[in-house]
Motif scaffolding. Structure first.
Motif: not given
Length: 417
Positions: A104-105, A168, A171-172, A175, A189
């Motif tokens: 997951i970026w 991001s 994204a984290m 994740a 991630t």
């Protein structure tokens, strides 16, 4: 259902002040500035002639030249940083279920340089639309995560979050949630960005977002300083391997820290300016603490969004005081953007890595380039100005806020078995 615990087992970084995690960390604690005159193009006629570029990077040292030509720089950065994180995590993919490991970026802009080059080539031609067949797959913001998953054959959840400079961090958080809900064992991630381009610099200059301190680039990013005049554009990537605790323990992985919680909110105020009272910033930190089940007094430090913009730093400082009250004066607050510049969609990842390493090493990186107090910012707050400070850090929060009013905050804490 009982939520699973999520830990960090791998880190990777490619930044303007270091091309590995170790180099990045050394740059941070030594107060190194990554700002310098732009080398990617002739910036003579630009209002801002400097940026925080990645330095001494040769993609062919990491990726086959033929494959690299199919990737925009933002995707190259993603693959290199994630490879460091995967190796750091010590994954033996022959023994792991790759159906349960995902990517997951985050990227706020994606392949801007590719888009710019293809449009310029078309405009300079005869009007016939002759585009590179890799134009679209190089440009789209999701392709970095695709390259990472294909490199390792990871078939778990795979998507990209786009929320400007919060990308991001979102994204984290995604994740973290997928793993603690039992939908994956591990996720690579983070985020990457490569917007130091003609279009990127020109666009941000046009909206008066960038510092124009061309006479002294290394001091241009000066969060909380009275004379700050905008952010410094940066580039690079940060990658983290998030893993379910029992999965990590079963394979004997080293554990950097635990992810405690994540928060999200919206300003619902303006397309670029923060809420003047820091309402969204306040809410996102409150939401993050609530998700982690912690009190404000449990927190030791906050890595601010702290971009060095006139409005943003004031609003975020107000929000910290609103959330933490008197405890705010005991916090170590810092903005590592004073050194790296603003990596846009990759900012959350590299700043979370900085937060994690402050816990691991017991050192808080500084906010450099502070010369004059701003009367609108409480001078009693400890912004870790100009020199790193030693401190036993157990809980650190990292803020990221994006154009459109997107706010995201992640909390990391010292791992306790």
């Amino acid at each position: 259902m009982e939520l699973k615990r999520v830990v960090v087992t791998g880190l990777g970084a490619l930044t303007p002040i270091g091309n590995t995690v170790q180099e990045y960390w050394e740059g941070l604690i030594n107060g190194k500035s990554g700002a310098a005159p732009i080398t990617y193009f002739d910036a003579t006629n630009f209002k801002t002639k400097f940026a925080c570029e990645v330095k001494n990077f040769k993609v062919e040292d990491f990726i086959d030249r033929k494959e690299a030509r199919k990737m925009d720089r933002y995707a190259q950065y993603a693959v290199v940083a994630s490879d460091e994180a995967v190796k750091d995590a010590g994954f033996d993919f022959e023994t792991l279920d790759k159906d349960r490991i995902g990517v997951i970026w985050g990227s706020g802009i994606g392949g801007l340089e590719t888009f710019q080059e293809e449009v310029i080539n078309w405009a300079n031609g005869n009007g016939t639309p002759k585009f590179n067949p890799f134009f679209i797959p190089k440009m789209i913001a999701d392709i970095a995560g695709g390259h990472i998953s294909m490199k390792y054959g990871l078939r778990g959840p795979n998507f990209t979050t786009v929320s400007a400079c919060a990308s991001s961090t979102n994204a984290m958080i995604d994740a973290f949630n997928y793993i603690r809900l039992g939908m994956a064992d591990a996720i690579v991630t983070g985020g990457s960005e490569a917007a130091v381009t003609i279009a990127g610099m020109g666009g941000f200059n046009a909206m008066h977002a960038l510092s124009t301190r061309n006479d002294d680039p290394t001091t241009a990013s000066r969060p909380m300083d009275k004379d700050r005049d905008g952010f410094v554009l940066g580039e690079g990537a940060g990658a983290l391997v998030l893993e379910e605790l029992e999965h990590a323990k079963a394979r004997g992985a080293k554990i950097y820290c635990e992810i405690g919680g994540g928060g999200m909110s919206a300003d619902a105020h303006h397309i670029t300016a923060p809420h003047p009272e820091g309402l969204g910033a306040r809410n996102v930190m409150i939401n993050c603490l609530r998700d982690a089940g912690l009190k404000p007094t449990d927190v030791d430090g906050v890595n601010m969004h702290g971009t060095s913009t006139p409005l943003g730093d004031i609003a975020e400082s107000k929000a910290i005081l609103d959330v933490f009250g008197e405890h705010a004066y005991t916090l170590n607050i810092n903005s590592t953007k004073s050194m790296t510049g603003h990596l846009l969609g990759a900012a959350g990842a590299i700043e979370t890595i900085a937060s994690i390493l402050s816990i691991v090493h017991g050192i808080v990186p500084p906010t450099i380039n502070h010369f004059t107090d701003d009367d609108n910012i409480d001078p009693k707050l400890n912004f870790t100005f100009n020199a790193a400070q030693k401190r036993d850090m157990k809980v650190v929060m990292s803020n990221t806020f994006g154009f459109g009013g997107h706010n995201a905050c992640v909390l990391v804490k010292k791992f306790e078995a």
